[in-house]
Design a protein around this motif. Structure first.
Motif, PDB file in Angstrom:
ATOM      1  N   ILE A 168       0.855  -1.182   0.000  1.00 41.39           N
ATOM      2  CA  ILE A 168       0.000   0.000   0.000  1.00 41.39           C
ATOM      3  C   ILE A 168       0.890   1.230   0.000  1.00 41.39           C
ATOM      4  O   ILE A 168       2.121   1.142   0.144  1.00 41.39           O
ATOM      5  CB  ILE A 168      -0.933   0.032   1.236  1.00 41.39           C
ATOM      6  N   GLY A 169       0.291   2.395  -0.178  1.00 44.37           N
ATOM      7  CA  GLY A 169       1.053   3.633  -0.148  1.00 44.37           C
ATOM      8  C   GLY A 169       2.152   3.647  -1.191  1.00 44.37           C
ATOM      9  O   GLY A 169       1.936   3.314  -2.354  1.00 44.37           O
ATOM     10  N   ARG A 170       3.359   3.988  -0.774  1.00 41.93           N
ATOM     11  CA  ARG A 170       4.482   4.069  -1.711  1.00 41.93           C
ATOM     12  C   ARG A 170       4.940   2.700  -2.198  1.00 41.93           C
ATOM     13  O   ARG A 170       5.733   2.608  -3.117  1.00 41.93           O
ATOM     14  CB  ARG A 170       5.656   4.805  -1.053  1.00 41.93           C
ATOM     15  N   ASP A 171       4.420   1.625  -1.582  1.00 39.27           N
ATOM     16  CA  ASP A 171       4.821   0.276  -1.974  1.00 39.27           C
ATOM     17  C   ASP A 171       3.754  -0.435  -2.809  1.00 39.27           C
ATOM     18  O   ASP A 171       3.713  -1.663  -2.864  1.00 39.27           O
ATOM     19  CB  ASP A 171       5.125  -0.563  -0.724  1.00 39.27           C
ATOM     20  N   THR A 172       2.923   0.323  -3.461  1.00 39.70           N
ATOM     21  CA  THR A 172       1.838  -0.266  -4.249  1.00 39.70           C
ATOM     22  C   THR A 172       2.316  -0.644  -5.647  1.00 39.70           C
ATOM     23  O   THR A 172       3.075   0.092  -6.274  1.00 39.70           O
ATOM     24  CB  THR A 172       0.664   0.723  -4.367  1.00 39.70           C
ATOM     25  N   VAL A 173       1.850  -1.800  -6.115  1.00 39.98           N
ATOM     26  CA  VAL A 173       2.122  -2.224  -7.491  1.00 39.98           C
ATOM     27  C   VAL A 173       0.782  -2.421  -8.192  1.00 39.98           C
ATOM     28  O   VAL A 173      -0.074  -3.164  -7.714  1.00 39.98           O
ATOM     29  CB  VAL A 173       2.929  -3.536  -7.536  1.00 39.98           C
ATOM     30  N   VAL A 174       0.612  -1.740  -9.297  1.00 41.60           N
ATOM     31  CA  VAL A 174      -0.611  -1.888 -10.091  1.00 41.60           C
ATOM     32  C   VAL A 174      -0.211  -2.165 -11.539  1.00 41.60           C
ATOM     33  O   VAL A 174      -0.086  -3.294 -11.970  1.00 41.60           O
ATOM     34  CB  VAL A 174      -1.521  -0.642  -9.986  1.00 41.60           C
ATOM     35  N   SER A 175       0.050  -1.107 -12.290  1.00 37.29           N
ATOM     36  CA  SER A 175       0.407  -1.274 -13.704  1.00 37.29           C
ATOM     37  C   SER A 175       1.846  -1.714 -13.892  1.00 37.29           C
ATOM     38  O   SER A 175       2.207  -2.267 -14.919  1.00 37.29           O
ATOM     39  CB  SER A 175       0.191   0.037 -14.447  1.00 37.29           C
ATOM     40  N   GLY A 176       2.665  -1.432 -12.909  1.00 35.31           N
ATOM     41  CA  GLY A 176       4.103  -1.660 -13.062  1.00 35.31           C
ATOM     42  C   GLY A 176       4.833  -0.374 -13.375  1.00 35.31           C
ATOM     43  O   GLY A 176       6.018  -0.223 -13.073  1.00 35.31           O
ATOM     44  N   ILE A 177       4.158   0.586 -13.989  1.00 36.43           N
ATOM     45  CA  ILE A 177       4.715   1.927 -14.184  1.00 36.43           C
ATOM     46  C   ILE A 177       4.623   2.661 -12.853  1.00 36.43           C
ATOM     47  O   ILE A 177       3.658   2.494 -12.108  1.00 36.43           O
ATOM     48  CB  ILE A 177       3.940   2.660 -15.300  1.00 36.43           C
ATOM     49  N   GLU A 178       5.615   3.473 -12.539  1.00 32.87           N
ATOM     50  CA  GLU A 178       5.661   4.107 -11.220  1.00 32.87           C
ATOM     51  C   GLU A 178       5.833   5.612 -11.343  1.00 32.87           C
ATOM     52  O   GLU A 178       6.727   6.093 -12.040  1.00 32.87           O
ATOM     53  CB  GLU A 178       6.808   3.533 -10.392  1.00 32.87           C
ATOM     54  N   GLY A 179       4.947   6.330 -10.643  1.00 31.95           N
ATOM     55  CA  GLY A 179       5.125   7.767 -10.534  1.00 31.95           C
ATOM     56  C   GLY A 179       3.891   8.558 -10.917  1.00 31.95           C
ATOM     57  O   GLY A 179       2.930   8.048 -11.496  1.00 31.95           O
ATOM     58  N   ALA A 180       3.941   9.850 -10.583  1.00 32.96           N
ATOM     59  CA  ALA A 180       2.873  10.784 -10.950  1.00 32.96           C
ATOM     60  C   ALA A 180       3.285  11.540 -12.204  1.00 32.96           C
ATOM     61  O   ALA A 180       4.467  11.645 -12.533  1.00 32.96           O
ATOM     62  CB  ALA A 180       2.606  11.751  -9.803  1.00 32.96           C
ATOM     63  N   TRP A 181       2.301  12.086 -12.874  1.00 34.73           N
ATOM     64  CA  TRP A 181       2.561  12.839 -14.101  1.00 34.73           C
ATOM     65  C   TRP A 181       2.829  14.318 -13.819  1.00 34.73           C
ATOM     66  O   TRP A 181       3.485  14.989 -14.611  1.00 34.73           O
ATOM     67  CB  TRP A 181       1.363  12.736 -15.038  1.00 34.73           C
ATOM     68  N   THR A 182       2.285  14.801 -12.714  1.00 40.08           N
ATOM     69  CA  THR A 182       2.336  16.240 -12.446  1.00 40.08           C
ATOM     70  C   THR A 182       2.902  16.519 -11.057  1.00 40.08           C
ATOM     71  O   THR A 182       3.015  15.619 -10.219  1.00 40.08           O
ATOM     72  CB  THR A 182       0.930  16.856 -12.549  1.00 40.08           C
ATOM     73  N   THR A 183       3.202  17.765 -10.829  1.00 41.81           N
ATOM     74  CA  THR A 183       3.785  18.167  -9.541  1.00 41.81           C
ATOM     75  C   THR A 183       2.772  18.074  -8.415  1.00 41.81           C
ATOM     76  O   THR A 183       3.110  17.714  -7.283  1.00 41.81           O
ATOM     77  CB  THR A 183       4.322  19.605  -9.641  1.00 41.81           C
ATOM     78  N   ASN A 184       1.522  18.399  -8.716  1.00 46.15           N
ATOM     79  CA  ASN A 184       0.456  18.379  -7.701  1.00 46.15           C
ATOM     80  C   ASN A 184      -0.665  17.445  -8.173  1.00 46.15           C
ATOM     81  O   ASN A 184      -1.669  17.907  -8.738  1.00 46.15           O
ATOM     82  CB  ASN A 184      -0.083  19.790  -7.471  1.00 46.15           C
ATOM     83  N   PRO A 185      -0.522  16.151  -7.935  1.00 46.11           N
ATOM     84  CA  PRO A 185      -1.412  15.165  -8.560  1.00 46.11           C
ATOM     85  C   PRO A 185      -2.828  15.096  -7.995  1.00 46.11           C
ATOM     86  O   PRO A 185      -3.617  14.275  -8.453  1.00 46.11           O
ATOM     87  CB  PRO A 185      -0.683  13.839  -8.310  1.00 46.11           C
ATOM     88  N   THR A 186      -3.162  15.923  -7.009  1.00 45.88           N
ATOM     89  CA  THR A 186      -4.538  15.953  -6.518  1.00 45.88           C
ATOM     90  C   THR A 186      -5.237  17.236  -6.940  1.00 45.88           C
ATOM     91  O   THR A 186      -6.361  17.492  -6.512  1.00 45.88           O
ATOM     92  CB  THR A 186      -4.575  15.841  -4.978  1.00 45.88           C
ATOM     93  N   ARG A 187      -4.604  18.007  -7.811  1.00 44.11           N
ATOM     94  CA  ARG A 187      -5.138  19.324  -8.194  1.00 44.11           C
ATOM     95  C   ARG A 187      -5.330  19.393  -9.708  1.00 44.11           C
ATOM     96  O   ARG A 187      -4.450  18.976 -10.469  1.00 44.11           O
ATOM     97  CB  ARG A 187      -4.176  20.418  -7.727  1.00 44.11           C
TER      98      ARG A 187
END
Length: 726
Positions: free
Chosen positions: A305-324
């Protein structure tokens, strides 16, 4: 949306989306048996709500504002069993909605979020849908609270829309009205691969030609929503990926601007997850142990969970503020050069070169830590492809234009399979009529139906001309996305007026006779076409010796060319119609009788209704181009049960004379009495269909057949009359 499954590393010209794959316990013994399951897909016995349940009546009791308030609270209410990234579920909920809606394909109208089918296999266990099960469980307390007043289909659709509102987007609107199904749609054709994420080559005639993607599919690999985020067959090449995006999004009904808006807007919030080993994930929901309670993909090692989550295998956010909601996706995409790298899970992705520290998103759990943003191959395609690049730069420099384009595209994505606006419910339905909604103006009901019928009777048209025209007008209806049908009379407009299956010369003759009647009486052309078909049918019933009135409900409207997106209607062109014995081209992949099931299912017919209609249409002499196949009667034009009587009469034998033609030979004389197609003969060869044919062939069921045919005919004529449906 925010996560896409990574790869480990159109052959058919007709739309065989009914997926009449020979599945089931008996398939190994009788592999060529016609599977009728597609027509029994939503048997009432699977529905726990009962026959009297009326979802729209329950919807009227819904406190919409309270529901939306609860969803807004959920977006920032992190639960212990599944903590939210940055304390926000906006990314997860947007993805749940996107991956429900993104399965839609315009080729046959199937897929989409209109039925809540994401709850069932195979969609609930697609590799691309990893952890959408967690999103639906987070929604469960809200579903439990509002109960019957909100369907899963509506709730899943609304969740992503509210997520974007919480992020700061001014959304375009929302409509309720999607009703849940209660059984997997296993007969929808999602591809014939035998493994998840099989190479794209298996569904492309030529993987270098994106347009050769097998119909009716829209995704490039089994288990994906649209394209592989690592590139074609997992080989990064943004220019090549762009070609695949253009094709797959077009098959979702989206143009280039909408494709850019949805890709960028979908990746403006949330993140992809690949900080671990995908091999450590447990089985998908459909394969998981009972202790998983309908969920899957849990990390068997570590926190998961959290920073240790595996879903697609790709890792990271696309933007600086990913909730905005902001314009950072385009800003970062064009501000930096990007280079290929790999995630901790081994997936190929792009990361910026020499990025400023302040442009990095913070860790999902510890804001004192910053990480590299990333882009998928599909994201990089927006920078590399010349058309996508031009649109992207315009959006980067005009945030309001981007926001508006995304809001409209998101609304289209989440409502595309709901059909016309008359099916929309709720206080947030936009007033604007959008061309992709196939708008039809309200029709007139204040005219003398009997007087119109009298004028039609004096117009000099034959019964079969009127019946065939009414059928052709109505048969385009698709219960998958509620498009097509007789309402709007689009059969007189491009492209339908020129379709081969509509016999343009005959159609022009009939319209020339009926259009003046509509103008004189105040009836719509759409109503007059259906009423003419009914009149022809009533004449045929009298010719058979019965007196049965064909029900008619006035009120259809007439669409104009300006209300019609001609290009989008191309996908509705019938390449086959077993009801009129029409087959544009033979396919070695799907048989004519399977094509019949496809059309019958889209029309919402049961196997019994399909049987009655076939038998009636044959003796009514309505075959395409005057074909004699299946016209098993000496009195064509009379609505008799002769088709079934002849089919079940052992005085005849059946001899093949061609690929799709057969001679019906009298045993005693050896003379050919009739001819037939495969569609005709399947009603005698298939054990289930033969049982129905025998019912209609009985001496005491002649009138029953007439009444059953009229009921099925009326169902087709009124399939798109949502104003008549409770």
């Amino acid at each position: 949306m925010t996560d896409h499954s990574a790869s480990s590393s159109g052959k058919c010209p007709v739309m065989h989306g009914a997926a009449t794959t020979k599945t089931g316990a008996s398939s190994a013994f009788w592999p060529n048996a016609l599977n009728l399951d597609i027509l029994h897909q939503h048997d009432r016995k699977t529905n726990p709500m009962g026959a009297d349940f009326n979802y729209r009546a329950e919807l009227a009791k819904l406190d919409v504002e309270a529901l939306k308030a609860d969803l807004r609270a959920l977006m920032n209410d992190s639960q212990d069993w599944w903590p939210a990234d940055w304390g926000s579920y906006v990314g997860m909920m947007a993805r749940v909605t996107w991956h429900a809606a993104g399965s839609y394909r315009n080729t046959d109208g199937r897929g989409g979020n209109g039925t809540g089918n994401q709850r069932f296999a195979p969609l609930n266990s697609w590799p691309d849908n990893v952890n959408t099960d967690k999103g639906r469980r987070l929604l469960w307390p809200i579903k439990k609270k509002y109960g019957n007043k909100i369907s899963w289909a509506d709730l899943i659709s609304l969740a992503g829309t509210i997520a974007y509102e919480v992020a700061g987007l001014k959304t375009y609107g929302f409509a309720f009205g999607r009703e849940d199904i209660w059984h997997p749609e296993k007969d929808i054709y999602w591809g014939d691969e035998q493994q998840w994420l099989a190479p794209s080559d298996t569904r492309f005639a030529d993987v270098e030609d994106a347009a050769s993607l097998e119909n009716p599919l829209a995704a490039v690999q089994m288990g994906l929503i649209y394209v592989n985020p690592e590139g074609v067959n997992g080989k990064p090449d943004p220019a090549r990926t762009a070609l695949m995006m253009r094709e797959t999004f077009a098959r979702m009904g989206m143009n280039d601007e909408e494709t850019v808006a949805l890709t960028a807007g979908g990746h403006t919030i949330g993140k992809a997850h690949g900080n671990g080993n995908a091999a450590d994930l447990s089985a998908d929901p459909e394969s998981a142990d009972v202790t998983a309670q309908g969920m899957g993909w849990f990390n068997t090692k570590g926190r998961g969970i959290g920073r240790d989550t595996v879903v697609s295998g790709i890792e990271g956010a696309w933007t600086t503020n990913p909730t905005r909601w902001d314009n950072e996706f385009f800003t970062l995409l064009f501000k930096y050069d990007w280079t290929l790298t790999r995630s901790p899970a081994g997936a190929q992705q792009w990361e910026p070169i020499a990025i400023a520290e302040e442009d990095k998103p913070v860790d999902v759990e510890d804001p004192s830590i910053r990480h590299m943003p990333m882009m998928t191959d599909a994201d990089m395609a927006l920078k590399v492809d010349p058309i996508y690049r031009e649109i992207s730069l315009r959006f980067m420099n005009d945030f309001e234009a981007f926001s508006d384009a995304f809001a409209r595209a998101w609304f289209k994505l989440t409502h595309r399979d709901m059909g016309p606006k008359t099916r929309y419910v709720g206080p947030d339905v936009p007033a604007e009529d959008l061309i992709w909604q196939d708008p039809v103006p309200a029709g007139n009901t204040a005219y003398d139906v009997a007087a119109v019928k009298a004028k039609i009777a004096a117009a000099g048209l034959s019964d079969n001309e009127m019946i065939a025209t009414a059928w052709d007008s109505a048969r385009t209806f698709r219960g998958s996305d509620f498009r097509g049908g007789a309402n709007g009379a689009r059969i007189r407009l491009a492209p339908q007026k020129d379709w081969e299956g509509n016999e343009p010369a005959r159609l022009a003759k009939v319209l020339a006779a009926l259009e003046p009647i509509a103008a004189e009486t105040g009836a719509s052309i759409a109503d007059v076409i259906v009423l003419a078909g009914n009149l022809g049918l009533e004449n045929a019933i009298r010719a058979a010796g019965f007196s049965v009135e064909v029900p008619f409900a006035p009120g259809r409207g007439d669409a104009t060319a300006e209300m019609t997106d001609a290009e989008s209607f191309d996908v509705l062109e019938p390449k086959h119609d077993g009801f009129r014995n029409y087959l544009k081209a033979w396919s070695d992949i799907v048989t004519p009788e399977e094509m019949l099931l496809d059309r019958a299912q889209l029309l919402g017919l049961t196997a019994v209704e399909m049987t009655a209609l076939i038998g009636g249409m044959r003796v009514l002499d309505t075959n395409f181009a005057g074909s004699r196949h299946g016209v098993f009667t000496q009195t064509p034009g009379a609505l008799t049960n002769d088709f079934f009587v002849t089919l079940t009469d052992m005085a005849y034998s059946w001899k093949p004379t061609g690929r799709n033609s057969y001679a019906i030979v009298e045993r005693a004389s050896g003379e050919t009495r009739y001819t037939a197609s495969r569609v005709d003969l399947v009603f005698g060869s298939n054990s289930i269909l033969r049982s129905y044919a025998e019912v209609y062939a009985q001496d005491d069921n002649k009138e029953k057949f007439v009444r059953d045919f009229v009921a099925a005919w009326t169902k087709v004529m009124n399939a798109d009359r949502f104003d008549l449906q409770a």
